[in-house]
Design a protein around this motif. Structure first.
Motif, mmCIF file in Angstrom:
data_model
loop_
_atom_site.group_PDB
_atom_site.id
_atom_site.type_symbol
_atom_site.label_atom_id
_atom_site.label_comp_id
_atom_site.label_asym_id
_atom_site.label_seq_id
_atom_site.Cartn_x
_atom_site.Cartn_y
_atom_site.Cartn_z
ATOM 1 N N LEU A 139 -0.320 -65.707 -11.217
ATOM 2 C CA LEU A 139 -0.338 -64.623 -10.433
ATOM 3 C C LEU A 139 -0.399 -63.290 -11.375
ATOM 4 C CD1 LEU A 139 -0.123 -62.920 -7.871
ATOM 5 C CD2 LEU A 139 2.587 -63.320 -8.207
ATOM 6 N N GLY A 140 -1.200 -62.559 -11.285
ATOM 7 C CA GLY A 140 -1.185 -61.072 -12.089
ATOM 8 C C GLY A 140 -0.756 -60.058 -11.039
ATOM 9 N N TRP A 141 -0.216 -58.928 -11.647
ATOM 10 C CA TRP A 141 -0.045 -57.728 -10.685
ATOM 11 C C TRP A 141 0.201 -56.379 -11.579
ATOM 12 C CZ3 TRP A 141 4.541 -55.370 -12.511
ATOM 13 C CH2 TRP A 141 5.333 -56.062 -13.103
ATOM 14 N N LEU A 142 0.130 -55.075 -11.152
ATOM 15 C CA LEU A 142 0.341 -54.337 -11.917
ATOM 16 C C LEU A 142 0.948 -52.953 -10.821
ATOM 17 C CD1 LEU A 142 -2.327 -52.294 -10.758
ATOM 18 C CD2 LEU A 142 -3.519 -53.739 -12.447
ATOM 19 N N GLY A 143 1.355 -51.955 -11.542
ATOM 20 C CA GLY A 143 1.979 -50.987 -10.641
ATOM 21 C C GLY A 143 1.916 -49.576 -11.432
ATOM 22 N N ALA A 144 1.821 -48.705 -10.930
ATOM 23 C CA ALA A 144 1.895 -47.317 -11.572
ATOM 24 C C ALA A 144 2.277 -46.216 -10.712
ATOM 25 C CB ALA A 144 0.511 -46.975 -12.018
ATOM 26 N N PHE A 145 3.123 -45.197 -11.152
ATOM 27 C CA PHE A 145 3.587 -43.945 -10.573
ATOM 28 C C PHE A 145 3.240 -42.763 -11.534
ATOM 29 C CE2 PHE A 145 6.667 -40.724 -10.035
ATOM 30 C CZ PHE A 145 6.541 -40.366 -8.737
ATOM 31 N N SER A 146 2.849 -41.735 -10.796
ATOM 32 C CA SER A 146 2.475 -40.368 -11.389
ATOM 33 C C SER A 146 2.869 -39.332 -11.085
ATOM 34 C CB SER A 146 1.037 -40.268 -11.743
ATOM 35 O OG SER A 146 0.147 -40.330 -10.821
ATOM 36 N N PHE A 147 3.382 -38.122 -11.606
ATOM 37 C CA PHE A 147 3.477 -36.976 -10.948
ATOM 38 C C PHE A 147 2.860 -35.789 -11.710
ATOM 39 C CE2 PHE A 147 5.933 -32.935 -10.828
ATOM 40 C CZ PHE A 147 5.995 -32.568 -9.649
ATOM 41 N N ALA A 148 2.044 -34.658 -11.148
ATOM 42 C CA ALA A 148 1.771 -33.646 -11.880
ATOM 43 C C ALA A 148 1.724 -32.456 -11.118
ATOM 44 C CB ALA A 148 0.049 -34.003 -12.314
ATOM 45 N N THR A 149 1.930 -31.353 -12.119
ATOM 46 C CA THR A 149 1.826 -30.153 -11.231
ATOM 47 C C THR A 149 1.029 -29.175 -12.012
ATOM 48 O OG1 THR A 149 3.422 -28.243 -10.519
ATOM 49 C CG2 THR A 149 3.946 -29.458 -12.488
ATOM 50 N N ALA A 150 0.604 -28.175 -11.300
ATOM 51 C CA ALA A 150 -0.656 -27.248 -11.928
ATOM 52 C C ALA A 150 -0.753 -26.098 -10.976
ATOM 53 C CB ALA A 150 -1.903 -27.866 -12.188
ATOM 54 N N GLY A 151 -1.701 -25.148 -11.187
ATOM 55 C CA GLY A 151 -1.933 -24.110 -10.473
ATOM 56 C C GLY A 151 -2.362 -22.884 -11.221
ATOM 57 N N PRO A 152 -3.537 -22.226 -11.048
ATOM 58 C CA PRO A 152 -3.867 -20.887 -11.785
ATOM 59 C C PRO A 152 -3.185 -19.872 -11.198
ATOM 60 C CG PRO A 152 -5.552 -21.455 -9.944
ATOM 61 C CD PRO A 152 -4.358 -22.844 -10.004
ATOM 62 N N GLU A 153 -2.947 -19.017 -12.228
ATOM 63 C CA GLU A 153 -2.265 -17.613 -11.741
ATOM 64 C C GLU A 153 -3.376 -16.552 -12.485
ATOM 65 O OE1 GLU A 153 1.572 -14.931 -13.096
ATOM 66 O OE2 GLU A 153 1.714 -17.109 -13.673
ATOM 67 N N GLU A 154 -3.689 -15.700 -11.372
ATOM 68 C CA GLU A 154 -4.587 -14.618 -11.937
ATOM 69 C C GLU A 154 -3.755 -13.325 -11.927
ATOM 70 O OE1 GLU A 154 -7.913 -14.307 -9.343
ATOM 71 O OE2 GLU A 154 -8.671 -16.361 -9.946
ATOM 72 N N THR A 155 -3.890 -12.574 -12.929
ATOM 73 C CA THR A 155 -3.564 -11.209 -13.181
ATOM 74 C C THR A 155 -4.342 -10.147 -13.269
ATOM 75 O OG1 THR A 155 -2.926 -11.566 -15.417
ATOM 76 C CG2 THR A 155 -1.014 -12.096 -13.896
ATOM 77 N N GLY A 156 -4.185 -9.004 -13.037
ATOM 78 C CA GLY A 156 -5.246 -7.905 -13.438
ATOM 79 C C GLY A 156 -5.054 -6.730 -12.060
ATOM 80 N N ALA A 157 -6.283 -6.470 -11.725
ATOM 81 C CA ALA A 157 -6.149 -5.232 -10.578
ATOM 82 C C ALA A 157 -5.509 -6.002 -9.572
ATOM 83 C CB ALA A 157 -7.676 -5.156 -10.103
ATOM 84 N N THR A 158 -5.335 -7.222 -9.134
ATOM 85 C CA THR A 158 -4.611 -7.884 -8.110
ATOM 86 C C THR A 158 -3.966 -9.136 -8.997
ATOM 87 O OG1 THR A 158 -6.496 -9.425 -7.481
ATOM 88 C CG2 THR A 158 -6.059 -7.383 -6.284
ATOM 89 N N THR A 159 -2.921 -9.801 -8.152
ATOM 90 C CA THR A 159 -2.135 -10.793 -8.659
ATOM 91 C C THR A 159 -2.122 -11.733 -7.594
ATOM 92 O OG1 THR A 159 -0.939 -9.412 -10.234
ATOM 93 C CG2 THR A 159 -0.015 -11.576 -9.762
ATOM 94 N N SER A 160 -2.507 -13.091 -7.898
ATOM 95 C CA SER A 160 -2.361 -14.166 -7.121
ATOM 96 C C SER A 160 -1.792 -15.441 -7.772
ATOM 97 C CB SER A 160 -3.708 -14.639 -6.453
ATOM 98 O OG SER A 160 -4.761 -14.997 -7.525
ATOM 99 N N ASN A 161 -1.104 -16.369 -7.115
ATOM 100 C CA ASN A 161 -0.399 -17.537 -7.558
ATOM 101 C C ASN A 161 -0.981 -18.596 -6.819
ATOM 102 O OD1 ASN A 161 1.150 -16.540 -9.989
ATOM 103 N ND2 ASN A 161 2.221 -15.430 -8.231
ATOM 104 N N GLN A 162 -1.251 -19.850 -7.593
ATOM 105 C CA GLN A 162 -1.514 -20.903 -6.869
ATOM 106 C C GLN A 162 -0.589 -22.117 -7.249
ATOM 107 O OE1 GLN A 162 -5.697 -21.922 -5.949
ATOM 108 N NE2 GLN A 162 -5.209 -24.050 -6.002
ATOM 109 N N ASP A 163 0.040 -23.000 -6.359
ATOM 110 C CA ASP A 163 1.006 -23.928 -6.721
ATOM 111 C C ASP A 163 0.331 -25.313 -6.199
ATOM 112 O OD1 ASP A 163 2.836 -22.455 -8.241
ATOM 113 O OD2 ASP A 163 3.834 -22.093 -6.285
ATOM 114 N N ASP A 164 -0.112 -26.244 -7.003
ATOM 115 C CA ASP A 164 -0.523 -27.387 -6.940
ATOM 116 C C ASP A 164 0.289 -28.584 -7.388
ATOM 117 O OD1 ASP A 164 -2.768 -26.126 -5.843
ATOM 118 O OD2 ASP A 164 -3.717 -26.132 -7.727
ATOM 119 N N SER A 165 0.431 -29.736 -6.596
ATOM 120 C CA SER A 165 1.450 -30.681 -6.921
ATOM 121 C C SER A 165 0.689 -32.151 -6.623
ATOM 122 C CB SER A 165 2.901 -30.598 -6.597
ATOM 123 O OG SER A 165 2.690 -30.568 -5.198
ATOM 124 N N GLU A 166 0.678 -33.216 -7.386
ATOM 125 C CA GLU A 166 0.231 -34.418 -7.058
ATOM 126 C C GLU A 166 1.350 -35.428 -7.257
ATOM 127 O OE1 GLU A 166 -3.862 -36.448 -8.019
ATOM 128 O OE2 GLU A 166 -2.250 -36.840 -9.327
#
Length: 307
Positions: A139-166
């Motif tokens: 019997l063989g087995w495997l397992g994995a767990f992962s977490f990541a966070t990201a998100g681009p932020e724009e600055t200039g004439a206007t400002t916007s933020n995006q928050d991403d997570s997985e």
């Protein structure tokens, strides 16, 4: 490899280096900005014996930058760092990983917009495979767990933020059969869960994906003392639920998908020199340029020499 943001996650959910050809943007869907992808600068691997257990560590650093000539003077750059450490205890392989990248792009306009992003993530995995001392059927087995966070932020004439997570979880188990000392066949059934959330202002999108079931089937045959043949297939039946929340109202959608892919390759060993080749699928179905339509015999080739 620094081409991928999170090697552990992508090693399970894709065919690793071969899926990206060794270059290009990280495959994590979180890295959504239009910035250039990192190219690997160096990749250092250490291995040592700690007591009765083997240990290993890996450091990968990638870098890329672009300067667009002209009056706009647009620029883009990215740096990525990936650290993995692993060890084996009681025939179980354990590993942990940390990844981080820093990217920025300027469009060079007036007043100009700067887009920056600093994705980071971590992952842990465990694997128990067949051992030479075991019976033919194991019997063989495997397992994995992962977490990541990201998100681009724009600055200039206007400002916007995006928050991403997985958040992603995967588990697989199944028989590993050794009918002959030169032949190994394995078949794992898998359960996978992935939750992604993206928030922009007062709106958000949440995607839940369930793989029930998934199948990983692989075989390796030692045709001679110097030649090995390998083949495998991956099948995933996924249920995808997408919920979009906004001030104007919520929308929810659900769909199913079936992904199927197969792979094959060869391994050649001459004393301390080894070559591993992942054969391009088009060659198997259509032949090479001499006989068919494909100009790529191999999708990826690696070579090593032990001294």
């Amino acid at each position: 490899r620094s081409d991928f943001f999170g090697a552990t996650r992508n090693a399970f959910s894709s065919i690793g280096d071969a899926s990206g050809g060794g270059t290009g943007m990280p495959t994590s869907p979180l890295v959504s900005s239009p910035l250039v992808g990192p190219f690997q600068w160096f990749d250092v691997i250490f291995g040592w014996q700690g007591g009765d257990n083997p240990w290993g560590a890996r450091l990968s650093v990638g870098r890329n930058e672009q300067d667009v000539p002209g009056a706009s003077e647009a620029t883009a750059n990215v740096t990525s760092v990936n650290v993995v450490i692993g060890f084996t205890v009681n025939d179980i392989d354990l590993s942990g990983e940390f990844s981080i990248a820093d990217a920025e792009a300027k469009d060079g306009g007036t007043p100009g917009t700067t887009t920056s992003e600093t994705p980071l993530g971590f992952a842990v995995s465990a694997r128990k495979t067949a051992t030479e001392e075991s019976d033919d059927l194991q019997l063989g087995w495997l397992g994995a767990f992962s977490f990541a966070t990201a998100g681009p932020e724009e600055t200039g004439a206007t400002t916007s933020n995006q928050d991403d997570s997985e958040v992603a979880f995967a588990f697989g188990a199944g028989p590993v059969y050794t009918p002959h000392e030169r032949t190994t066949v394995a078949m794992y059934g898998t359960f996978e869960l992935q939750r992604m959330k993206s928030e922009i202002g007062t709106s958000s999108t949440t995607t839940n994906s369930y793989v029930i079931p998934g199948w990983h089937i692989a075989a390796e045959v030692e045709l001679s003392s110097w030649l090995q043949a390998r083949a495998g297939l991956v099948s995933r039946f996924a249920i995808n639920n997408v919920k979009m929340e906004a001030p104007s109202g919520d929308v929810e959608d659900q769909a199913t998908s079936l992904d199927f892919d197969w792979h094959t390759g060869v391994g050649i060993v001459f004393d301390d020199f080894a070559i591993d080749g992942y054969i391009h699928p088009d060659v198997i179905t259509s032949g090479t340029d001499l006989l068919g339509d494909s100009s790529d015999m191999f999708g990826l080739v690696t070579a090593s020499y032990s001294f």
